[in-house]
Design a protein around this motif. Structure first.
Motif, PDB file in Angstrom:
ATOM      1  N   GLN A  49      -9.263  -0.534 -10.724  1.00 47.29           N
ATOM      2  CA  GLN A  49      -8.846   0.357  -9.645  1.00 47.29           C
ATOM      3  C   GLN A  49      -8.326  -0.483  -8.486  1.00 47.29           C
ATOM      4  O   GLN A  49      -9.027  -1.344  -7.968  1.00 47.29           O
ATOM      5  N   ALA A  50      -7.069  -0.235  -8.085  1.00 50.04           N
ATOM      6  CA  ALA A  50      -6.463  -1.017  -7.004  1.00 50.04           C
ATOM      7  C   ALA A  50      -5.073  -0.474  -6.691  1.00 50.04           C
ATOM      8  O   ALA A  50      -4.553   0.375  -7.416  1.00 50.04           O
ATOM      9  N   ILE A  51      -4.486  -1.009  -5.650  1.00 54.91           N
ATOM     10  CA  ILE A  51      -3.086  -0.726  -5.342  1.00 54.91           C
ATOM     11  C   ILE A  51      -2.241  -1.736  -6.107  1.00 54.91           C
ATOM     12  O   ILE A  51      -2.480  -2.945  -6.006  1.00 54.91           O
ATOM     13  N   TYR A  52      -1.273  -1.236  -6.871  1.00 53.97           N
ATOM     14  CA  TYR A  52      -0.381  -2.096  -7.646  1.00 53.97           C
ATOM     15  C   TYR A  52       1.067  -1.817  -7.259  1.00 53.97           C
ATOM     16  O   TYR A  52       1.448  -0.663  -7.060  1.00 53.97           O
ATOM     17  N   ASP A  91       4.251   0.894  -4.061  1.00 54.58           N
ATOM     18  CA  ASP A  91       2.870   0.437  -4.055  1.00 54.58           C
ATOM     19  C   ASP A  91       1.984   1.665  -4.235  1.00 54.58           C
ATOM     20  O   ASP A  91       1.909   2.527  -3.353  1.00 54.58           O
ATOM     21  N   ILE A  92       1.325   1.754  -5.414  1.00 51.96           N
ATOM     22  CA  ILE A  92       0.575   2.952  -5.786  1.00 51.96           C
ATOM     23  C   ILE A  92      -0.862   2.586  -6.138  1.00 51.96           C
ATOM     24  O   ILE A  92      -1.104   1.633  -6.890  1.00 51.96           O
ATOM     25  N   PHE A  93      -1.790   3.366  -5.595  1.00 55.70           N
ATOM     26  CA  PHE A  93      -3.211   3.209  -5.910  1.00 55.70           C
ATOM     27  C   PHE A  93      -3.479   3.913  -7.232  1.00 55.70           C
ATOM     28  O   PHE A  93      -3.301   5.127  -7.337  1.00 55.70           O
ATOM     29  N   VAL A 110      -6.147   4.428 -10.703  1.00 51.72           N
ATOM     30  CA  VAL A 110      -7.537   4.393 -11.131  1.00 51.72           C
ATOM     31  C   VAL A 110      -7.572   4.547 -12.652  1.00 51.72           C
ATOM     32  O   VAL A 110      -6.948   5.471 -13.184  1.00 51.72           O
ATOM     33  N   TYR A 166      -4.396   5.984 -16.745  1.00 50.52           N
ATOM     34  CA  TYR A 166      -4.551   5.714 -15.320  1.00 50.52           C
ATOM     35  C   TYR A 166      -4.050   6.938 -14.554  1.00 50.52           C
ATOM     36  O   TYR A 166      -3.152   7.635 -15.013  1.00 50.52           O
ATOM     37  N   ALA A 213      -2.945   8.400 -10.524  1.00 50.95           N
ATOM     38  CA  ALA A 213      -2.639   8.200  -9.108  1.00 50.95           C
ATOM     39  C   ALA A 213      -2.568   9.584  -8.479  1.00 50.95           C
ATOM     40  O   ALA A 213      -1.847  10.460  -8.986  1.00 50.95           O
TER      41      ALA A 213
END
Length: 95
Positions: free
Chosen positions: A61-64, A75-77, A79, A90, A92
């Motif tokens: 889980q992170a911003i990629y 830039d999308i978070f 999970v 995943y 968003a």
């Protein structure tokens, strides 16, 4: 840029790949679904994106930074939500 996007902006790109920039190995996430979630504070309403990625080396889980040929760099978070036979799922969520 992401703040102005709506679910409708992503719908034409279902089935296409979003490259994960800055990944240690080349990695792409395929957009599987766009779901409208109703009203939100953001213009265009709330929505969720579901992506499929490879099972090997799942992302945490992170911003990629995701790169798409038509939408550019976003830039999308994301999970991780499920491990399935055909790949990791995943999500968003934009509210």
């Amino acid at each position: 840029m992401v703040a102005q996007l709506t679910g409708a902006d992503f719908e034409p790109h279902i089935g296409t790949d979003f490259g994960v920039a800055e990944a240690s190995v080349p990695l792409a996430l395929q957009l599987l679904e766009v779901r409208q979630l109703g009203t939100a504070l953001r213009s265009g309403g709330a929505f969720a994106l579901t992506f499929r990625g490879p099972l090997a080396e799942p992302l945490s889980q992170a911003i990629y930074p995701l790169v798409h040929p038509r939408l550019g760099r976003l830039d999308i978070f994301i999970v991780p939500v499920a491990r399935q036979n055909d790949g990791m799922r995943y999500e968003a969520v934009f509210t």
